[in-house]
Design a protein around this motif. Structure first.
Motif, short mmCIF file in Angstrom:
data_model
loop_
_atom_site.label_atom_id
_atom_site.label_comp_id
_atom_site.label_asym_id
_atom_site.label_seq_id
_atom_site.Cartn_x
_atom_site.Cartn_y
_atom_site.Cartn_z
N THR A 57 -6.65 -51.81 -5.23
CA THR A 57 -5.80 -51.97 -4.05
C THR A 57 -4.35 -52.20 -4.46
OG1 THR A 57 -7.68 -53.08 -3.03
CG2 THR A 57 -5.56 -53.23 -1.89
N THR A 60 -2.85 -49.00 -5.69
CA THR A 60 -2.56 -48.07 -4.59
C THR A 60 -1.33 -48.52 -3.81
OG1 THR A 60 -4.95 -47.85 -4.40
CG2 THR A 60 -3.62 -46.81 -2.68
N VAL A 61 -1.28 -49.82 -3.52
CA VAL A 61 -0.13 -50.34 -2.79
C VAL A 61 1.15 -50.11 -3.58
CG1 VAL A 61 1.01 -52.45 -2.04
CG2 VAL A 61 -1.36 -52.04 -1.42
N VAL A 63 1.82 -47.82 -5.78
CA VAL A 63 2.22 -46.41 -5.72
C VAL A 63 2.84 -46.09 -4.37
CG1 VAL A 63 1.31 -44.06 -5.63
CG2 VAL A 63 0.54 -45.61 -7.42
N ALA A 64 2.20 -46.60 -3.31
CA ALA A 64 2.72 -46.32 -1.97
C ALA A 64 4.12 -46.89 -1.81
CB ALA A 64 1.78 -46.94 -0.92
N VAL A 65 4.33 -48.12 -2.30
CA VAL A 65 5.66 -48.74 -2.18
C VAL A 65 6.70 -47.92 -2.95
CG1 VAL A 65 7.05 -50.72 -2.84
CG2 VAL A 65 4.87 -51.07 -1.71
N TYR A 67 6.76 -44.84 -3.57
CA TYR A 67 7.12 -43.62 -2.81
C TYR A 67 7.87 -43.97 -1.54
CZ TYR A 67 4.53 -40.22 -5.60
OH TYR A 67 4.10 -39.40 -6.60
N ALA A 68 7.49 -45.10 -0.93
CA ALA A 68 8.08 -45.44 0.37
C ALA A 68 9.51 -45.95 0.24
CB ALA A 68 7.22 -46.50 1.06
N ALA A 161 5.94 -42.10 -8.63
CA ALA A 161 5.79 -43.52 -8.37
C ALA A 161 6.00 -44.36 -9.60
CB ALA A 161 4.40 -43.79 -7.81
#
Lengths: 346, 130, 298
Positions: A57, A60-61, A63-65, A67-68, A161
Motif C-alpha cells: 500500500t 502504491t501510494v 508512486v501515486a503521489v 505522479y500526482a 515516479a
C-alpha cells in the motif's frame, strides 16, 4: 514581489509540501526495515514483501503521489497564477504598481519553478531511496509473483515516479499551467487543460520519446521451450503472425521483438510447422516431448531466432537524466511562450 | 473661523460664491482683521471642490486687498468691510423684523413679501442711479 | 506649463470595433481633468492606454513625457485606480498596504496608515468583506500613498452611494491639495465632475468631441434662442454644436470665441451638464444642418 508571491501562494504551497512531508515521513519510518529485510533474506526478499499488504500500500501510494505532485502543481500552482488575476481584475491593480509585468511574472515563475522542482525532487528521491532494495532485487531477477513489486523501475508505470524524472515533470507541468492560464484567461478551464495535457504527455513519453532517448540494445535469443509462451496466428491452419517469446532480461524494459531468420532480417513469414513447438496437455508424454524438441531443433537449424530490442537496466540513469532534460527544456520553452503571451494581455 | 457652503444649483461660479461668502462675513463682522481663513486643504476636504477654485478665490480676495497670504502659515484677513454702518445693523434689523410682522398681519404670503421687497429694492436702486 | 498626457491620432481596435479613434489630446499638468462620456464611449480604453495596460493600435500616447508602463520609473510616477476598484478579496487591508510598500519604491507608509486610521477601517479586515465605499477608499489610499505625479481614476465613484461618493471626492481633493497631484478622472455623471474638475474632455462614440479648461468652455459656449432659423445662416466663427427647432423657434448651442452680439438671439449661458449633454446628443447627428432642414414646415 517575493513577499507578494509567497502571500498569494502559501496555501497551495503548504498543501503540497504537507502531503510530501507526510509521504517522506512514512517512507523514512519503514525504509530502514525494508533495507534490513533485503540484507537478511536476499533471494526471497521480493516474495516476502509481496506478502506484506502494508508495504504494498505504501509503495502504491508513493508512486501515486509522485505522479500526482506534478499534476497538482500544474493545476493548482500554475493555472491560477495568471488566470485568477485576470478573472478578478486584480491585474489592473498589481500591474500598475511600480513593478513591470515581466518582473512580476519572472518572480512568480522563478519561485514557483524552484518550488515545483524541489517538490518533484523530494518525491522522486524519497521513493528512490526507499525502493532501492526492491530495485536491486528486481534487477537480480527476483519476482514476487504478481504484485506491484515485480515492476522494474524502468517499466513505464514506474519510471516517472522515481529518480529525478518528477523534477522535470513538475517543472514542465507548472510552466504548462501558467501558460494555459495566460492563454485561456480562466482558472478552471486552464486547470482542466493542464491536467489533460499532463496525462497525455505521461502516456506519450514512454511510447514515442523515451525509447529513443538512449540507443536501445538489440540482442537475439534462441527460441526454446522455456521461453516460447505462445504463437499468434489466424486460425488453426492460417498464417502465423508472431511468436510470443519471453526474454529473460531482469530489470529491463522490452520495447519490441520479432522473429528473424538465418540472414538476420525479419522473417517475412513464419513456417506453420512451428505450432508443433507447443505442447498441448494431451500430448504430454515422452513421444510428444521428443516431437517438441525436434521442432525447436529445426527452428535453430534453420536459423530462426528472436530479436529483442530493449533498454537494459543499466540505462536507467541515462534515461532519467535525458528525460528530465527534455521536460525541463520543454518547460523553459513554455515559460518563454508565457512571457510572450503576457505582453498581449490586458 | 468661517465655514464655506456651496450652492451647486446657483449660476454663480463656485469661486465667486467663496469670495462673496468671505465678503459677507467681513461685512457682518463675523470675520475680523487678523483672523485666519481655512486652509485650502481644509476647504476642499469639506466641500469636495477643486483646490484651484479655492486658490483663485483667495487670490481675488488678496487682489482686493482684503486678505494676505503668508507662505507656510496661512491666509489672513487684513481689512474688514464692516464700517460705521455696522452699528446701524442692530436697529435696522429690528425695524425689518417689525415690517415683516406687519406684512404678515396684512395677509401677504412669503412669495408676495419677497416680490414686494425685490421690486421696491430694484426700483430704489434705479432711482439712485438716475 | 507641462503636459501630463499627450496623445496623437491615438486609436485602439478590438477585433472589428474601434473603441477609440483618432484621439489627439494635450492635457496640462496641475489640473483635475474630467473625462466624461456615455458608457462605451472609450473612456476606460483611453485610461488603460495611458497606464500601459493596453497597447495602442494606431497613433501614440505619452504620459509625463514617457511611454506608459515603460519601466519601473514610469510606473512609479503614475497611480491608477481601475474601474470597480479591484482589490484582492483574500488579503487584508494591512496586507494591501504591505503590497504597496513592497511594490513601490516611493511608498509613503505614514500617509497610507494615517488615511486608513481616519477612515476607521479595521486593518485586519479582509478586502472582500469591505463595503464598496471602503474598497474604493482602500484603492484610493494605495494610489495616493504611492506618491505619483499623476493619479488616474476610472469611474471610481460610479457604484457608490451618495455619501460614499462625496467622501471619496473630498479625500481625493484633499490629496490633490496636499500632494500637488495631477488627476485624470473619468465618469459618466457630470454633476460629480463639475465640482471637482477644472479641465474637461468629452468622449462620445470613441472620439474626442471637445477638450479644454472648464471655465473657458463655459464662457465660449452659448445657448441662443430666437425665431426659427437655419443653423447654416450663422456666421462662420459660430460653430453649431446642437440645434433643435419647433415650427416657430430655434434653440442653438453654439461655440464661439467672440461674444454673440446678434440682437435677434437671446443669449444665455450654459451649465456644464447641459454643455456635455449637447455634445453627447449632437454627435449623433451626422449633418446637423440637414436635420434642421428636414424639419422645415412650409
Amino acid at each position: 514581489m517575493i513577499w507578494l508571491t509567497w502571500r498569494q501562494f502559501r496555501v497551495q504551497a503548504i498543501v503540497v509540501y504537507a502531503a510530501l512531508v507526510a509521504l517522506a515521513i512514512a517512507l523514512a519510518l519503514t525504509g530502514g526495515q525494508l533495507a534490513d529485510a533485503y540484507r537478511d533474506s536476499a533471494a526471497t526478499f521480493l516474495d516476502q514483501i509481496g506478502a506484506d499488504r502494508s508495504d504494498q500500500t505504501l509503495y502504491t501510494v508513493g508512486v501515486a503521489v509522485a505522479y500526482a505532485v506534478p499534476a497538482v502543481i500544474g493545476a493548482f500552482w500554475g493555472a491560477p497564477m495568471v488566470a485568477r488575476e485576470l478573472e478578478a481584475g486584480t491585474h489592473r491593480l498589481v500591474w500598475t504598481q511600480s513593478v513591470t509585468r515581466n518582473r512580476w511574472l519572472a518572480t512568480k515563475l522563478g519561485l514557483g519553478m524552484l518550488g515545483a522542482a524541489s517538490a518533484g525532487g523530494v518525491a522522486g528521491l524519497a521513493m528512490t531511496w526507499w525502493s532501492k532494495p526492491i530495485d536491486s532485487a528486481v534487477n537480480a531477477g527476483q519476482d514476487s509473483t504478481g504484485t506491484i513489486f515485480d515492476l522494474a523501475r524502468l517499466d513505464p508505470a514506474m519510471f516517472g515516479a522515481r529518480g529525478i524524472a518528477p523534477i522535470g515533470y513538475a517543472a514542465f507541468a507548472f510552466a504548462l499551467g501558467v501558460l494555459a492560464g495566460a492563454v485561456l484567461r480562466r482558472t478552471v478551464p486552464a486547470m482542466a487543460v493542464t491536467l489533460v495535457i499532463y496525462v497525455l504527455i505521461q502516456v506519450a513519453m514512454p511510447f514515442w520519446v523515451r525509447p529513443y532517448l538512449v540507443e536501445p540494445v538489440k540482442t537475439t535469443v534462441a527460441i526454446t521451450a522455456d521461453n516460447l509462451h505462445g504463437i499468434m496466428g489466424r486460425g488453426p491452419d492460417g498464417p502465423i503472425d508472431r511468436l510470443d517469446v519471453g526474454s529473460e532480461l531482469p530489470g529491463a524494459w522490452s520495447l519490441s521483438d520479432h522473429t528473424v531468420d538465418a540472414s538476420g532480417a525479419k522473417a517475412s513469414s513464419i513456417p506453420t510447422w512451428v505450432t508443433d513447438c507447443l505442447l498441448p496437455p494431451q500430448k504430454d508424454n515422452a513421444e510428444g516431448r521428443a516431437d517438441q524438441q525436434a521442432c525447436f531443433d529445426r527452428l535453430a537449424d534453420q536459423g530462426y531466432r528472436q530479436q529483442v530490442t530493449y533498454q537494459p537496466a543499466s540505462h536507467y540513469w541515462a534515461l532519467q537524466w535525458r528525460e528530465t532534460g527534455v521536460m525541463v527544456t520543454v518547460g523553459l520553452l513554455l515559460v518563454a511562450l508565457a512571457f510572450w503571451r503576457l505582453r498581449r494581455l490586458s | 473661523m468661517i465655514e464655506f457652503h456651496l450652492d451647486g444649483r446657483s449660476r454663480v461660479s463656485p469661486y465667486q460664491q467663496l469670495v462673496q461668502q468671505v465678503r459677507n462675513a467681513l461685512r457682518l463682522d463675523l470675520l475680523r482683521e487678523g483672523d485666519q481663513l481655512p486652509t485650502v486643504k481644509d476647504v476642499v476636504a469639506s466641500l469636495a471642490i477643486n483646490p484651484n477654485t479655492v486658490l483663485k478665490a483667495y487670490r481675488e480676495l488678496e487682489h482686493e486687498g482684503l486678505v494676505a497670504a503668508r507662505p507656510g502659515v496661512g491666509t489672513f484677513v487684513t481689512r474688514t468691510l464692516a464700517d460705521a454702518s455696522l452699528a446701524a445693523h442692530g436697529p435696522l434689523r429690528r425695524d425689518l423684523e417689525r415690517w415683516l410682522a406687519k406684512a404678515r398681519r396684512a395677509g401677504l404670503d412669503e412669495e408676495s413679501i419677497e416680490a414686494l421687497f425685490t421690486t421696491t429694492f430694484r426700483g430704489a436702486a434705479q432711482e439712485d442711479i438716475a | 506649463m507641462s503636459t501630463v498626457m499627450r496623445a496623437e491620432g491615438l486609436g485602439k481596435k478590438y477585433r472589428r470595433r474601434w473603441a477609440l479613434s483618432d484621439c489627439t489630446l494635450d492635457v496640462p499638468a496641475g489640473k483635475v481633468v474630467g473625462l466624461v462620456g456615455p458608457n462605451g464611449a472609450g473612456k476606460t480604453t483611453l485610461l488603460n492606454l495611458a497606464v500601459g495596460l493596453l497597447p495602442p493600435t494606431t497613433g501614440s500616447i505619452e504620459v509625463l513625457g514617457g511611454r506608459p508602463a515603460d519601466g519601473p520609473e514610469q510606473l512609479a510616477r503614475v497611480g491608477f485606480v481601475a474601474q470597480d476598484t479591484p482589490t484582492y478579496a483574500g488579503l487584508t487591508v494591512d496586507e494591501h498596504l504591505r503590497l504597496g510598500a513592497h511594490l513601490n519604491p516611493q511608498w509613503d507608509d505614514a500617509v497610507a496608515r494615517d488615511r486608513i486610521d481616519r477612515l476607521g477601517v479595521d486593518p485586519g479586515q479582509r478586502a472582500g468583506r469591505l463595503s464598496g465605499g471602503q474598497r474604493a477608499q482602500l484603492a484610493l489610499t494605495l494610489g495616493i500613498a504611492k506618491r505619483p505625479e499623476l493619479l488616474i481614476l476610472d469611474e471610481p465613484v460610479a457604484s457608490l452611494d451618495p455619501l460614499a461618493r462625496r467622501e471619496f471626492l473630498q479625500d481625493l481633493m484633499e490629496a490633490v491639495a496636499e500632494h500637488e497631484l495631477s488627476v485624470i478622472l473619468s465618469s459618466h455623471l457630470v454633476s460629480d465632475l463639475e465640482r471637482v474638475c477644472d479641465h474637461l474632455i468629452v468622449l462620445v462614440d470613441s472620439r474626442v468631441q471637445v477638450a479644454g479648461d472648464i471655465e473657458t468652455l463655459l464662457s465660449t459656449h452659448h445657448l441662443l434662442t430666437g425665431a426659427r432659423r437655419d443653423p447654416h445662416t450663422l456666421p462662420g466663427d459660430q460653430q453649431v454644436i446642437s440645434a433643435s427647432h419647433t415650427d416657430r423657434q430655434s434653440s442653438l448651442l453654439v461655440r464661439s470665441e467672440a461674444p454673440v452680439l446678434d440682437p435677434s438671439w437671446t443669449v444665455t449661458e450654459l451649465g456644464l451638464e447641459d454643455l456635455v449633454l449637447a455634445y453627447m446628443s449632437g454627435s449623433k447627428t451626422v449633418d446637423r444642418g440637414r436635420r434642421a432642414a428636414l424639419e422645415v414646415l412650409r
